[in-house]
Design a protein around this motif. Structure first.
Motif, PDB file in Angstrom:
ATOM      1  N   PHE A  48       1.089  -1.366  -0.084  1.00 11.84           N
ATOM      2  CA  PHE A  48       0.247   0.411   0.000  1.00 11.84           C
ATOM      3  C   PHE A  48       0.915   1.504  -0.036  1.00 11.84           C
ATOM      4  O   PHE A  48       1.900   1.171   0.170  1.00 11.84           O
ATOM      5  CB  PHE A  48      -1.300  -0.110   1.108  1.00 11.84           C
ATOM      6  CG  PHE A  48      -0.520   0.482   2.502  1.00 11.84           C
ATOM      7  CD1 PHE A  48      -0.467   1.343   3.619  1.00 11.84           C
ATOM      8  CD2 PHE A  48       0.217  -0.647   3.224  1.00 11.84           C
ATOM      9  CE1 PHE A  48       0.428   1.715   4.360  1.00 11.84           C
ATOM     10  CE2 PHE A  48       0.855  -0.899   4.323  1.00 11.84           C
ATOM     11  CZ  PHE A  48       0.746   0.487   4.944  1.00 11.84           C
ATOM     12  N   ILE A  49       0.626   2.083  -0.316  1.00 11.42           N
ATOM     13  CA  ILE A  49       0.806   3.770  -0.763  1.00 11.42           C
ATOM     14  C   ILE A  49      -0.062   4.316   0.742  1.00 11.42           C
ATOM     15  O   ILE A  49      -0.539   4.881   0.424  1.00 11.42           O
ATOM     16  CB  ILE A  49       0.853   3.686  -1.806  1.00 11.42           C
ATOM     17  CG1 ILE A  49       1.289   2.834  -2.921  1.00 11.42           C
ATOM     18  CG2 ILE A  49       1.847   5.433  -2.026  1.00 11.42           C
ATOM     19  CD1 ILE A  49       1.050   3.313  -4.212  1.00 11.42           C
ATOM     20  N   LYS A  50       1.630   5.335   1.418  1.00  7.04           N
ATOM     21  CA  LYS A  50       1.289   5.699   2.261  1.00  7.04           C
ATOM     22  C   LYS A  50       1.960   6.899   2.373  1.00  7.04           C
ATOM     23  O   LYS A  50       3.217   7.116   2.435  1.00  7.04           O
ATOM     24  CB  LYS A  50       1.037   5.315   4.114  1.00  7.04           C
ATOM     25  CG  LYS A  50       0.325   5.942   4.667  1.00  7.04           C
ATOM     26  CD  LYS A  50       0.115   6.195   6.175  1.00  7.04           C
ATOM     27  CE  LYS A  50      -1.413   6.401   6.534  1.00  7.04           C
ATOM     28  NZ  LYS A  50      -1.642   5.251   7.088  1.00  7.04           N
ATOM     29  N   LYS A  51       1.621   8.676   1.220  1.00  5.10           N
ATOM     30  CA  LYS A  51       2.327   9.856   1.845  1.00  5.10           C
ATOM     31  C   LYS A  51       3.180   9.382   0.999  1.00  5.10           C
ATOM     32  O   LYS A  51       4.853   9.366   1.124  1.00  5.10           O
ATOM     33  CB  LYS A  51       3.092   9.851   3.109  1.00  5.10           C
ATOM     34  CG  LYS A  51       1.655  10.484   4.247  1.00  5.10           C
ATOM     35  CD  LYS A  51       2.924  11.142   5.637  1.00  5.10           C
ATOM     36  CE  LYS A  51       0.637  11.388   6.365  1.00  5.10           C
ATOM     37  NZ  LYS A  51       1.950  12.009   7.175  1.00  5.10           N
ATOM     38  N   ASP A  52       3.404   9.279  -0.012  1.00  5.22           N
ATOM     39  CA  ASP A  52       4.299   8.848  -1.606  1.00  5.22           C
ATOM     40  C   ASP A  52       5.135   7.489  -1.156  1.00  5.22           C
ATOM     41  O   ASP A  52       6.167   7.700  -2.021  1.00  5.22           O
ATOM     42  CB  ASP A  52       5.272  10.214  -1.923  1.00  5.22           C
ATOM     43  CG  ASP A  52       4.097  11.194  -2.757  1.00  5.22           C
ATOM     44  OD1 ASP A  52       3.063  10.637  -3.500  1.00  5.22           O
ATOM     45  OD2 ASP A  52       4.124  12.346  -2.327  1.00  5.22           O
TER      46      ASP A  52
ATOM     47  N   CYS B  69       8.104  -0.691  11.082  1.00 11.10           N
ATOM     48  CA  CYS B  69       8.011   0.415  10.717  1.00 11.10           C
ATOM     49  C   CYS B  69       6.953   1.020  11.156  1.00 11.10           C
ATOM     50  O   CYS B  69       5.762   1.203  11.474  1.00 11.10           O
ATOM     51  CB  CYS B  69       7.180   0.179   8.874  1.00 11.10           C
ATOM     52  SG  CYS B  69       6.207   0.583   8.091  1.00 11.10           S
ATOM     53  N   ARG B  70       7.152   2.586  11.284  1.00  8.60           N
ATOM     54  CA  ARG B  70       5.487   3.179  11.359  1.00  8.60           C
ATOM     55  C   ARG B  70       4.528   3.821  11.197  1.00  8.60           C
ATOM     56  O   ARG B  70       3.773   4.246  11.334  1.00  8.60           O
ATOM     57  CB  ARG B  70       6.708   4.076  12.189  1.00  8.60           C
ATOM     58  CG  ARG B  70       7.448   4.390  13.208  1.00  8.60           C
ATOM     59  CD  ARG B  70       7.990   6.003  13.723  1.00  8.60           C
ATOM     60  NE  ARG B  70       8.924   5.273  14.265  1.00  8.60           N
ATOM     61  CZ  ARG B  70       9.068   6.080  15.423  1.00  8.60           C
ATOM     62  NH1 ARG B  70       8.500   7.238  16.211  1.00  8.60           N
ATOM     63  NH2 ARG B  70      10.527   6.060  16.349  1.00  8.60           N
ATOM     64  N   ALA B  71       4.587   2.992  10.149  1.00  2.84           N
ATOM     65  CA  ALA B  71       3.454   3.571   8.369  1.00  2.84           C
ATOM     66  C   ALA B  71       2.253   2.099   9.182  1.00  2.84           C
ATOM     67  O   ALA B  71       2.557   1.558  10.281  1.00  2.84           O
ATOM     68  CB  ALA B  71       3.466   2.939   7.461  1.00  2.84           C
ATOM     69  N   ALA B  72       1.093   2.947   9.052  1.00  4.33           N
ATOM     70  CA  ALA B  72      -0.060   2.470   9.766  1.00  4.33           C
ATOM     71  C   ALA B  72      -1.339   2.422   8.265  1.00  4.33           C
ATOM     72  O   ALA B  72      -1.276   2.686   8.321  1.00  4.33           O
ATOM     73  CB  ALA B  72      -0.827   2.437  11.238  1.00  4.33           C
TER      74      ALA B  72
END
Length: 51
Positions: A4-8, A19-22
């Motif tokens: 998935f893509i989050k903030k480019d 990883c800190r992405a949720a």
């Protein structure tokens, strides 16, 4: 494997340790798109670290 893509930045789903992405209902993809920054935790294989 899904991504998935989050903030480019592209991340693996589910996200890797460190990883800190949720994931928040972003579109899941089965291919890695070019031209995006890759999350170093999700997209790299770190020595000594098992999935």
């Amino acid at each position: 494997m899904l991504y998935f893509i989050k903030k480019d930045t592209i991340h693996k789903y589910p996200v890797a340790k460190g990883c800190r992405a949720a994931y928040q209902q972003e579109q899941l993809r089965d291919t890695v798109l070019r031209g995006l920054e890759q999350c170093p935790y999700c997209m790299r294989t770190w020595p000594g670290v098992e999935d």
